[in-house]
Design an enzyme around this catalytic site. Sequence first.
Site, PDB file in Angstrom:
ATOM      1  N   GLY A 150       8.240 -12.398 -16.554  1.00 44.17           N
ATOM      2  CA  GLY A 150       7.445 -13.341 -15.767  1.00 44.17           C
ATOM      3  C   GLY A 150       6.241 -13.859 -16.539  1.00 44.17           C
ATOM      4  N   ILE A 153       1.329  -9.395 -15.336  1.00 45.95           N
ATOM      5  CA  ILE A 153       0.252  -9.435 -14.342  1.00 45.95           C
ATOM      6  C   ILE A 153       0.223  -8.129 -13.550  1.00 45.95           C
ATOM      7  CG2 ILE A 153       0.303 -11.944 -14.102  1.00 45.95           C
ATOM      8  CD1 ILE A 153       1.715 -11.356 -11.307  1.00 45.95           C
ATOM      9  N   ASP A 154       1.368  -7.421 -13.513  1.00 44.76           N
ATOM     10  CA  ASP A 154       1.455  -6.213 -12.680  1.00 44.76           C
ATOM     11  C   ASP A 154       0.502  -5.108 -13.128  1.00 44.76           C
ATOM     12  OD1 ASP A 154       3.450  -7.680 -11.595  1.00 44.76           O
ATOM     13  OD2 ASP A 154       5.088  -6.339 -12.136  1.00 44.76           O
ATOM     14  N   LYS A 192      -9.738 -14.927  14.945  1.00 45.62           N
ATOM     15  CA  LYS A 192      -8.524 -15.176  15.719  1.00 45.62           C
ATOM     16  C   LYS A 192      -7.291 -14.482  15.157  1.00 45.62           C
ATOM     17  CE  LYS A 192      -7.185 -19.528  15.790  1.00 45.62           C
ATOM     18  NZ  LYS A 192      -7.330 -20.966  15.978  1.00 45.62           N
ATOM     19  N   TYR A 193      -7.233 -14.374  13.827  1.00 44.12           N
ATOM     20  CA  TYR A 193      -5.995 -13.913  13.198  1.00 44.12           C
ATOM     21  C   TYR A 193      -6.192 -12.652  12.381  1.00 44.12           C
ATOM     22  CZ  TYR A 193      -4.283 -18.672  14.011  1.00 44.12           C
ATOM     23  OH  TYR A 193      -3.899 -19.847  14.576  1.00 44.12           O
ATOM     24  N   MET A 248       1.714  -9.617  -5.336  1.00 44.74           N
ATOM     25  CA  MET A 248       2.711  -9.196  -6.333  1.00 44.74           C
ATOM     26  C   MET A 248       2.302  -7.913  -7.039  1.00 44.74           C
ATOM     27  SD  MET A 248       4.386 -12.090  -8.683  1.00 44.74           S
ATOM     28  CE  MET A 248       5.740 -13.082  -8.090  1.00 44.74           C
ATOM     29  N   GLU A 256       3.483  -5.788  -2.918  1.00 42.76           N
ATOM     30  CA  GLU A 256       4.879  -6.163  -2.643  1.00 42.76           C
ATOM     31  C   GLU A 256       5.842  -4.989  -2.783  1.00 42.76           C
ATOM     32  OE1 GLU A 256       6.696  -9.077  -5.198  1.00 42.76           O
ATOM     33  OE2 GLU A 256       6.077  -8.079  -7.030  1.00 42.76           O
TER      34      GLU A 256
HETATM   35  P1  FBP Z   1       6.875  -9.174 -15.448  1.00 45.99           P
HETATM   36  O1  FBP Z   1       6.898  -7.706 -15.238  1.00 45.99           O
HETATM   37  O2  FBP Z   1       8.037  -9.682 -16.162  1.00 45.99           O
HETATM   38  O3  FBP Z   1       5.588  -9.621 -16.080  1.00 45.99           O
HETATM   39  O4  FBP Z   1       6.918  -9.904 -14.032  1.00 45.99           O
HETATM   40  C1  FBP Z   1       6.111  -9.464 -13.008  1.00 45.99           C
HETATM   41  C2  FBP Z   1       6.387 -10.182 -11.722  1.00 45.99           C
HETATM   42  O5  FBP Z   1       5.528 -11.268 -11.559  1.00 45.99           O
HETATM   43  C3  FBP Z   1       6.298  -9.207 -10.555  1.00 45.99           C
HETATM   44  O6  FBP Z   1       4.978  -9.086 -10.096  1.00 45.99           O
HETATM   45  C4  FBP Z   1       7.246  -9.785  -9.554  1.00 45.99           C
HETATM   46  O7  FBP Z   1       7.804  -8.784  -8.738  1.00 45.99           O
HETATM   47  C5  FBP Z   1       8.321 -10.352 -10.429  1.00 45.99           C
HETATM   48  O8  FBP Z   1       7.721 -10.661 -11.644  1.00 45.99           O
HETATM   49  C6  FBP Z   1       8.922 -11.601  -9.855  1.00 45.99           C
HETATM   50  O9  FBP Z   1      10.022 -11.940 -10.636  1.00 45.99           O
HETATM   51  P2  FBP Z   1      10.709 -13.357 -10.656  1.00 45.99           P
HETATM   52  O10 FBP Z   1       9.879 -14.236 -11.523  1.00 45.99           O
HETATM   53  O11 FBP Z   1      12.010 -13.089 -11.288  1.00 45.99           O
HETATM   54  O12 FBP Z   1      10.782 -13.855  -9.259  1.00 45.99           O
END
Ligand code: FBP
Length: 703
Positions: free
Chosen positions: A105, A226-227, A270-271, A278, A359
């Site tokens: 990603g 980013i994770d 309200k919400y 992610m 997530e």
């Molecule tokens: P990477 O581990 O490849 O950096 O990707 C992280 C991520 O953004 C996760 O946070 C998310 O669960 C996943 O990719 C989403 O994957 P996709 O881009 O295949 O929908």
Amino acid sequence: MEYKNGFLNEFLSHPDVREVTASVNPSLAERQAYQPPRCSAFMKPYTGTRKDSAFRFILDSEAKRQLPDMVKNPLLRIDTVDSPDRDFKEKYHRRRTIGIVFSGGPAPGGHNVIAGLFDAAREANPDNRVLGFLMGPDGIIDNQVTEITPQRVDAFRNLGGFGMIKTGRTKIDTRTKMSLSRETCKKLGLDALVVVGGDDSNTNAAFLAQEMAVDGIQVIGVPKTIDGDVQVRDADGKVLCAMSFGFHTAARAFAQQISNLCTDCSSDMKYWHICKVMGRSASHLALEVALQTHANITLIGEDLAEYVDKDKLAVMKQTGQYDFSAYGMTLRHLSRIICDGVVRRAAVGKNCGVLVIPEGVLEFVNEIQVFIIKLNTIIAEYNQTHDQDFHQGFPRLEDKLDYLRELARRLRQEGGINIWNSHDDELFNDIPSFFQEGLLTERDSHGNFQFSLVETDKVIMGMVKDHLNVLREKGIYRLGIERGYFTTLLERDGLDPDRYGPVLFSNYNDDNDHLLIRRGIISKKTLKQTVNNAKLISGDSSLPAAVVKIYEKSVPRFKTQTHFYGYDGRGSTPTEFDCRYTYNLGLTVFSLIANGATGQMAAIMNLEKDFSDWKPIGIPIAPLMHLEERKGKLELVLEKCLVDTRSPAFKVVKFYREKWLAAVPGDDDYRLPGPIHFAGASEETRPITLVLNNLGQSDEAGG
Ligand code: FBP
């Protein structure tokens, strides 16, 4: 307004119109022109590497077997070389062709890795070439490549995404793919290949390094995701890489949006805003978002996994009978925890709030974890024994469920240990179909469960809503009525609040600002009975309007808005931290290549400290690897780093949980992180998680 063609052309060519409609705006131009500072090691023309044996690694026997030429790699320190000899200079300046690929990603900062590598390569030799593989590892396998030019680099400096060369999730995991990749690298005359990716991609980098060692092609990994789950320590726990790049930007982008929701929520009351963020399995992003925003409730998966049900433990002690369900969180219990927060805030008049859900949280919930593991194994086994993929074989949910049912039946007949028994099948059939579909969704190319495709929030919030309905029926979920409001309303209708108050509310005579309708009053009928019984009205007269209004107001509706923060933050323009981190990673990559390293991950040590302390290093990848179950098989991989519940950052979040829930009258304790400024005095220098972990560790060491 209608324009004649001639006028429109004239209008469009007006300099001010052209300026405001151009795709390059002043903020973009400022970003592109920004030159991130260099670590002190990169302030002179030459850098050298030096082994540092103060860091220990425990080698896995499988790593020794599969990666014999990489496993003994040491940790490399990168320092300035003040007076290089001729031989060193010659090697450093040697003309090189370096290939680079993004894998997985997108993560903000990737372009600066290319920029840093490109700048360092050209400074060492203007004829050096950098080639970008297109669309991720597929570009290596299929030899799809583009020459990185100075113009391309300049156009993408300090910008987010991976748009310059794109990315992909293919894994080079078969002999054929490995041979094709090797052929491409040889054909292109590569001296080195740079793999920018997460744990799986760096795993791939180590295997490619081993494969291409005989060809003299070096392979260097770069920690991206980013994770935030690529973090490296040595065997003694010394931090080598505190965080992968992209994490800070994504967390800040999510935090800004979520803090806007906090502002909205505290305005119209309200919400409940349900924010899924992610992070696949690990909850690092959720933890940082909690620190950045002080959202009312933030779930941390790793924390839930450690949950122990004290009541069940007590029963176990008494009866002497082991109850495995006492350990770990169940979906039911998780929904109860959220309900508790909702009910407590409502009691003080706040039927609103912000809930952050990582997530991957379901992976830490007992029964779901079991399902994921079992289904992973079933799918992997199917794929190994059939010519077609499970998902192609059973495209529709009903087909998949039929297969599972049939499997349960067949395994029961065969006897022995059942991976899928009738009990599993029954439980699985009990869950909503959208969730069944989510659990059966196709795994990604690395065999990872695709959490971003599962409506985690829907699963959890469905249970929360059901339980809140029960609590409302029982008179437990109530909106606290402000005492002053109650008094005003009753007095306006000529009623005595002190006569009605003790009858209507359970806490009227306490010192509370918010009054709670008695639990027995659960409808207008029971309200009337209560008021009648207290002889405040006679049997046939109707309830005073003010009393009805107060009652109606006390019955809360649970209204939610759901949001998903993922792809937007992943595509954000990088923070200054990520800009300088990644640019220096690029410089580190070149230094490792120029010094002949391979099988190393470029990293910056001391990220958690001031920039002046940042030290570029090479971390040997193979010594970090161990065996893990993937797609039903044991594979040698880099370990994902989950949130450590003993870490100072987690402890701080846990400590402030009650404060941030703010189930007390008055303002919430929200924090406004603001937008990503990118430069300037108010720009944050590093993730709060890193600040706390660093301070906490030195405190512990000091104390
Ligand atoms: P990477 O581990 O490849 O950096 O990707 C992280 C991520 O953004 C996760 O946070 C998310 O669960 C996943 O990719 C989403 O994957 P996709 O881009 O295949 O929908």
